[in-house]
Write a protein that holds these residues in place. Sequence first.
Motif, PDB file in Angstrom:
ATOM      1  N   VAL A  54       0.812  -1.306   0.069  1.00 22.05           N
ATOM      2  CA  VAL A  54       0.018   0.165  -0.148  1.00 22.05           C
ATOM      3  C   VAL A  54       0.928   1.133  -0.014  1.00 22.05           C
ATOM      4  O   VAL A  54       1.828   1.512   0.857  1.00 22.05           O
ATOM      5  N   PRO A  55       0.517   1.936  -1.012  1.00 18.13           N
ATOM      6  CA  PRO A  55       1.449   3.229  -0.971  1.00 18.13           C
ATOM      7  C   PRO A  55       1.373   4.346  -0.015  1.00 18.13           C
ATOM      8  O   PRO A  55      -0.020   4.036   0.812  1.00 18.13           O
ATOM      9  N   LEU A  59      -5.240   3.996   1.596  1.00 19.56           N
ATOM     10  CA  LEU A  59      -5.796   2.985   2.572  1.00 19.56           C
ATOM     11  C   LEU A  59      -5.744   1.374   1.852  1.00 19.56           C
ATOM     12  O   LEU A  59      -6.054   1.315   0.734  1.00 19.56           O
ATOM     13  N   ALA A  60      -5.926   0.566   3.047  1.00 13.31           N
ATOM     14  CA  ALA A  60      -6.214  -0.799   2.431  1.00 13.31           C
ATOM     15  C   ALA A  60      -7.407  -0.997   2.822  1.00 13.31           C
ATOM     16  O   ALA A  60      -8.089  -0.999   3.892  1.00 13.31           O
ATOM     17  N   VAL A  61      -8.460  -1.227   1.990  1.00 16.75           N
ATOM     18  CA  VAL A  61      -9.711  -1.614   1.973  1.00 16.75           C
ATOM     19  C   VAL A  61     -10.231  -3.123   1.659  1.00 16.75           C
ATOM     20  O   VAL A  61      -9.694  -3.558   0.705  1.00 16.75           O
ATOM     21  N   CYS A  62     -11.395  -3.487   2.348  1.00 16.68           N
ATOM     22  CA  CYS A  62     -11.967  -4.878   2.048  1.00 16.68           C
ATOM     23  C   CYS A  62     -13.203  -4.648   1.092  1.00 16.68           C
ATOM     24  O   CYS A  62     -13.844  -3.722   1.149  1.00 16.68           O
ATOM     25  N   THR A  63     -13.128  -5.573   0.107  1.00 16.27           N
ATOM     26  CA  THR A  63     -14.043  -5.137  -1.093  1.00 16.27           C
ATOM     27  C   THR A  63     -15.367  -6.199  -0.990  1.00 16.27           C
ATOM     28  O   THR A  63     -16.362  -5.743  -1.547  1.00 16.27           O
ATOM     29  N   CYS A  64     -15.305  -7.054  -0.003  1.00 15.92           N
ATOM     30  CA  CYS A  64     -16.576  -7.799   0.167  1.00 15.92           C
ATOM     31  C   CYS A  64     -17.539  -7.585   1.137  1.00 15.92           C
ATOM     32  O   CYS A  64     -18.609  -8.026   1.333  1.00 15.92           O
TER      33      CYS A  64
END
Length: 165
Positions: A54-55, A59-64
């Motif tokens: 992750v730059p 953000l690191a997000v969950c798609t489910c």
Amino acid sequence: MNTLEEVKARCIEEGECWIWQGAVASKKYPAFKPANDGETLVRRLVLRLDGRPVPPKRLAVCTCGEPLCVFPGHQAHSTYSARMKKAAKDHPVSYLRRGAKASAWMRENGPGKLTMEQVREIRASDKPRAVLAQQYKVGRSFIGRIIRNETWRETPSTPFSGLFK
């Protein structure tokens, strides 16, 4: 944790999702504390271990949609702006609720508009700002801006007034 298998070992599988069973950060994000470092968010770790670090300022997000899911295929990068737009789209009721609250306040307290005479009374008063705010049906910070002459400035009678003494 150095491998995705170590992450998976701390999860329960539900369908495709890996539901994190470890600690969670303050806002319900999967997290863990390495021995030599501060708190680490598991989603960022999973993306890094999956070869997609992750730059900064992303953000690191969950798609489910499952808040505790850490399955690599359900993780993605996002910007804060995109995340807020998605939240507004997914939960429009919160915006409606805020608008309804503001409308109710206006019905109860009136429009809260002041006259120049009221502004002069506020500046001359020695009452606390909270009392003045309630009396004139405006916010305390607005009373403060009036007193500091940041708003409701009195304009001179002519453009040249005050230039010469």
